[in-house]
Design an enzyme around this catalytic site. Structure first.
Site, PDB file in Angstrom:
ATOM      1  N   HIS A 207      -4.551  41.682 -27.275  1.00 42.03           N
ATOM      2  CA  HIS A 207      -5.512  41.769 -27.962  1.00 42.03           C
ATOM      3  C   HIS A 207      -5.713  43.120 -28.820  1.00 42.03           C
ATOM      4  O   HIS A 207      -5.571  44.312 -28.331  1.00 42.03           O
ATOM      5  CB  HIS A 207      -7.084  41.484 -27.141  1.00 42.03           C
ATOM      6  N   TYR A 210      -9.240  46.495 -35.290  1.00 43.91           N
ATOM      7  CA  TYR A 210      -9.506  47.786 -35.661  1.00 43.91           C
ATOM      8  C   TYR A 210     -10.612  47.337 -37.008  1.00 43.91           C
ATOM      9  O   TYR A 210     -10.153  46.683 -37.876  1.00 43.91           O
ATOM     10  CB  TYR A 210      -8.454  48.360 -36.313  1.00 43.91           C
TER      11      TYR A 210
END
Length: 403
Positions: A207, A210
């Protein structure tokens, strides 16, 4: 001078050669006529210079437009779909951080999708663009039922509007002082997020996320911050893979500040804690949130480096294990561990909570992180000293993988 001005006006009305001839022939004889002719010649020179300048300007404009068209074409080829804000708008605001962040998340989405697709050539990403009536939209890229990946999603979202009271309350609980005007808080949020669930239990789930957030308070002050991270969730422990993953992230962090990796590694271990199970979701990585210092530009450059590290920290692990053999018992354990993944995402994850609390959110994209299949068994406990017990020990007691 008045005669010269009249001649210039007369000359401008027609095609330059014909108009100039008319201007010269219409000048009266004598000194006044000679003065008029000199004025006409001066006007012709001026018009010639103006014509040259106009020609150069038109040529420059055409070249600039051609370059913009080529840039647009190149960007469209680089991305999975046109940006939410539009290429022309991003170009117009290209120096603003919001535009640079949107371009970064678009590039990251395309890089990761293409790297994953190259490992699973029999499958392809469906690309789904969507709009949010309250403001903004997104691009969801999802691959399902491939030979290597059971489900892999890489989403981009760029949304704006008014923050819901529930979302504001969640942020205030993290120490944010948000001053609303008439109960309203304008916001802008953008990010790229991905969860990859492989078929083979020896290939770990990965995973990353950002994001950038901006809120305008009642007095016009803007609060901004970045968040994100990359983490690994293996079904079975492979120490070599764990070292590679963490070492790649540490090297990325160290380019900016030697204090970042240990700080964000611990934050990751603490954040992905399934409290009701007493264990972490995976073997961690890095995680950070609400980061607004030392400066906007410095944090952006750090986030950019982290996004660029996603492919090198994960893809070599997939290549290494995608053809490993596995037993039905190992597949069963993978399904049970995926159940824990679902529990964390639905009960604790900030991003999931924020998405579900934001008006007009796209639920399909938010829940893209969930696997196609998972399993829950009553009171399941693996045998002592088994490979299953080995990974549980690490999830209960996080390790230092790089020292």
């Amino acid at each position: 001078m008045a005669a010269a001005a009249r001649l210039i006006r007369r000359a401008v009305r027609g095609p330059p050669p014909l108009a100039l001839a008319r201007a010269l022939s219409s000048a009266p004889p004598g000194p006044a006529g000679r003065g008029g002719q000199r004025a006409a010649l001066a006007a012709a020179g001026a018009l010639g210079g103006l014509g040259l300048a106009l020609g150069l300007w038109r040529r420059h404009t055409a070249l600039a437009a051609s370059r913009e068209d080529e840039e647009d074409k190149e960007l469209r080829q680089r991305f999975m779909a046109p940006p939410v804000s539009g290429l022309r708008e991003l170009r117009r605001r290209r120096r603003e951080l919001r535009s640079r962040m949107e371009l970064l998340i678009m590039e990251t989405q395309a890089e990761v999708c293409r790297a994953l697709a190259a490992l699973d050539p029999g499958a392809s990403f469906s690309v789904d663009t969507w709009e949010r009536k309250e403001g903004g939209g997104g691009i969801s890229c999802v691959l399902q039922d491939g030979e290597v990946f059971e489900k892999a999603g890489v989403n981009v979202s760029v949304v704006s509007g008014l923050l819901s009271e529930e979302a504001a309350r969640q942020m205030r609980s993290r120490g944010k002082s948000l001053k609303a005007k008439d109960g309203k808080l304008p916001f802008c949020a953008m990010g790229v997020s991905s969860v990859i669930h492989p078929k083979n239990p020896h290939v770990p789930t990965m995973h990353f996320n950002y994001r950038y957030f901006e809120i305008e308070e009642a007095d016009g002050t803007k609060q901004w911050w970045f968040g994100g991270g990359t983490d690994l969730t293996p079904t079975y422990l492979n120490e070599e893979d764990a070292v590679h993953f963490h070492k790649t992230l540490k090297e990325t962090c160290d380019k900016h500040d030697l204090k970042l990796y240990p700080k964000y590694k611990k934050w990751c271990d603490d954040y992905f804690y399934i409290k009701h199970r007493g264990e972490r979701r995976g073997i961690g990585g890095i995680f950070f949130d609400d980061v607004d210092s030392p400066s906007k530009e410095e944090v952006f450059q750090f986030v950019k480096s982290c996004a660029k590290a996603v492919v090198p920290c994960y893809i070599p692990i997939v290549k290494k294990h995608r053809h490993d053999s596995f037993t039905p018992e190992e597949k069963l354990w993978q399904q049970l561990r995926r159940g824990r993944y679902v529990e964390f995402n639905l009960v604790y994850d900030r991003g999931t909570k924020f998405g579900l609390l934001t008006p007009g959110s796209r639920i399909e994209s938010i829940l893209m992180s969930l696997p196609l299949t998972a399993r829950w068994e009553y009171m399941h406990t693996p045998p002592e000293s088994s490979k299953e017990a080995e990974i549980l020990e690490v999830l209960r007691n996080p390790k230092d993988w790089v020292h």
